[in-house]
Scaffold this motif. Structure first.
Motif, PDB file in Angstrom:
ATOM      1  N   PHE A  32      -8.618   1.312   2.222  1.00  0.00           N
ATOM      2  CA  PHE A  32      -8.571   2.576   1.481  1.00  0.00           C
ATOM      3  C   PHE A  32      -9.904   3.314   1.529  1.00  0.00           C
ATOM      4  O   PHE A  32     -10.111   4.296   0.821  1.00  0.00           O
ATOM      5  N   GLY A  33     -10.816   2.850   2.380  1.00  0.00           N
ATOM      6  CA  GLY A  33     -12.171   3.391   2.392  1.00  0.00           C
ATOM      7  C   GLY A  33     -12.274   4.853   2.774  1.00  0.00           C
ATOM      8  O   GLY A  33     -13.201   5.546   2.353  1.00  0.00           O
ATOM      9  N   GLN A  39      -1.308   5.409   5.364  1.00  0.00           N
ATOM     10  CA  GLN A  39      -1.679   4.040   5.019  1.00  0.00           C
ATOM     11  C   GLN A  39      -0.505   3.295   4.389  1.00  0.00           C
ATOM     12  O   GLN A  39      -0.331   2.096   4.611  1.00  0.00           O
ATOM     13  N   ARG A  40       0.347   3.998   3.671  1.00  0.00           N
ATOM     14  CA  ARG A  40       1.549   3.370   3.118  1.00  0.00           C
ATOM     15  C   ARG A  40       2.514   2.953   4.229  1.00  0.00           C
ATOM     16  O   ARG A  40       3.164   1.905   4.134  1.00  0.00           O
ATOM     17  N   LEU A  59      -2.960   4.002  -4.361  1.00  0.00           N
ATOM     18  CA  LEU A  59      -2.564   2.961  -3.418  1.00  0.00           C
ATOM     19  C   LEU A  59      -2.971   1.572  -3.901  1.00  0.00           C
ATOM     20  O   LEU A  59      -2.276   0.585  -3.627  1.00  0.00           O
ATOM     21  N   GLN A  60      -4.068   1.476  -4.621  1.00  0.00           N
ATOM     22  CA  GLN A  60      -4.420   0.193  -5.225  1.00  0.00           C
ATOM     23  C   GLN A  60      -3.332  -0.252  -6.194  1.00  0.00           C
ATOM     24  O   GLN A  60      -2.945  -1.428  -6.212  1.00  0.00           O
ATOM     25  N   ASN A  61      -2.834   0.686  -6.996  1.00  0.00           N
ATOM     26  CA  ASN A  61      -1.745   0.364  -7.922  1.00  0.00           C
ATOM     27  C   ASN A  61      -0.492  -0.061  -7.168  1.00  0.00           C
ATOM     28  O   ASN A  61       0.177  -1.038  -7.541  1.00  0.00           O
ATOM     29  N   GLU A  62      -0.151   0.691  -6.112  1.00  0.00           N
ATOM     30  CA  GLU A  62       1.024   0.369  -5.317  1.00  0.00           C
ATOM     31  C   GLU A  62       0.891  -1.013  -4.687  1.00  0.00           C
ATOM     32  O   GLU A  62       1.827  -1.822  -4.715  1.00  0.00           O
ATOM     33  N   MET A 102      -5.982  -2.184   8.743  1.00  0.00           N
ATOM     34  CA  MET A 102      -7.308  -1.590   8.848  1.00  0.00           C
ATOM     35  C   MET A 102      -7.337  -0.167   8.283  1.00  0.00           C
ATOM     36  O   MET A 102      -6.313   0.408   7.925  1.00  0.00           O
ATOM     37  N   GLN A 103      -8.549   0.388   8.245  1.00  0.00           N
ATOM     38  CA  GLN A 103      -8.768   1.699   7.670  1.00  0.00           C
ATOM     39  C   GLN A 103      -8.148   2.815   8.503  1.00  0.00           C
ATOM     40  O   GLN A 103      -7.769   3.851   7.969  1.00  0.00           O
ATOM     41  N   ASN A 104      -8.028   2.617   9.814  1.00  0.00           N
ATOM     42  CA  ASN A 104      -7.588   3.704  10.689  1.00  0.00           C
ATOM     43  C   ASN A 104      -6.069   3.760  10.878  1.00  0.00           C
ATOM     44  O   ASN A 104      -5.577   4.502  11.730  1.00  0.00           O
TER      45      ASN A 104
END
Length: 257
Positions: free
Chosen positions: A161-162, A140-141, A172-175, A81-83
């Motif tokens: 990632f919002g 997030q990672r 992070l999209q690339n990762e 999730m986002q959090n």
């Protein structure tokens, strides 16, 4: 074609007898696919994700994971999730280990698996840090590493990632894309971001509200990684944007375009 890893079969969902939030949702997902659920707020994307994960019951229909009906949440299908959901008093290493504690692995095996996935997300040198010492992108990672350490069959992502700035989100999209292709993960991603959906997904399910339904499925015939400035990328972007006009969504500005 191989046996679907996820089968959603005519599910309907409402709350307290109100009008359906979801109505007659049906689709299959193949192993290793990345699926994006795209639509404006209130169309039932997150509810659908929760039903797939077993976090919410459906009124009718069913969800199958690798042929078995989903009744309750399991480690075969994890939510990101986002959090972030990190425990602030535990180190990065211990946060990643959290999902596999009690798994029957030895202490050494748990440590080594956590270290492996921290290496994968580029945070092996921050293993002893606390979450408060990390940026939002780093946190997030850590959450991604924790999900990967469980080695689930499916990862559900609810706008992961919002809350991040544009540059961190792109990174992070690339990762995520590199990890997904290396690990052959199946991912179901909820997003408001049209570009994110095109960049990551193999198929995009455009949802419409009242009740939440799959309005259109778009298969993306582009190799990965994708160039956001490429003419094919812009073609899909325009196609999707026009779909929202077509479905009478009066506020396309609500989407990240």
């Amino acid at each position: 074609m191989s046996t679907p890893i996820v089968s959603v079969e005519q599910i309907t969902k409402s709350y307290n007898g109100t009008s359906p939030v979801l109505s007659n949702i049906t689709f299959d997902i193949q192993p290793g696919e990345v699926i994006a659920l795209l639509g404006k707020s209130g169309c039932g994307k997150s509810t659908l994700l929760n039903c797939i994960g077993g976090f919410e019951e459906t009124d009718s229909g069913r969800v199958r994971l690798d042929g078995q009906q989903v009744i309750t949440p399991s480690k075969r299908c994890v939510m990101l999730m986002q959090n972030y959901g990190l425990l602030p008093w535990r180190s990065v290493q211990k946060n990643v280990e959290l999902g596999i504690e009690g798994s029957g692995l030895t202490k050494q095996a748990i440590t080594e698996r956590a270290q492996h996935y921290l290496q994968m997300v580029g945070l092996h040198d921050r293993a002893s840090s606390l979450p408060s010492e990390l940026s939002g992108g780093m946190q997030q990672r850590v959450a991604i590493a924790r999900a990967l350490a469980i080695q689930p069959e499916v990862i559900l992502m609810d706008e992961p990632f919002g809350a991040l700035d544009t540059f961190t989100r792109y990174y992070l999209q690339n990762e995520l894309l590199q990890i997904q292709q290396r690990e052959k993960m199946t991912i179901i991603l909820v997003t408001h971001d049209i570009d994110e959906a095109i960049y990551l997904a193999d198929r995009i399910f455009i949802m419409k509200p009242n009740p939440g339904e799959i309005h259109k499925e778009i298969s993306l015939k582009m190799s990965k990684p994708r160039d956001r400035s490429d003419s094919d990328f812009q073609h899909y972007r325009e196609l999707i944007f026009n779909e929202f006009h077509f479905t009478n969504m009066k506020s396309p500005i609500e989407f990240n375009i």
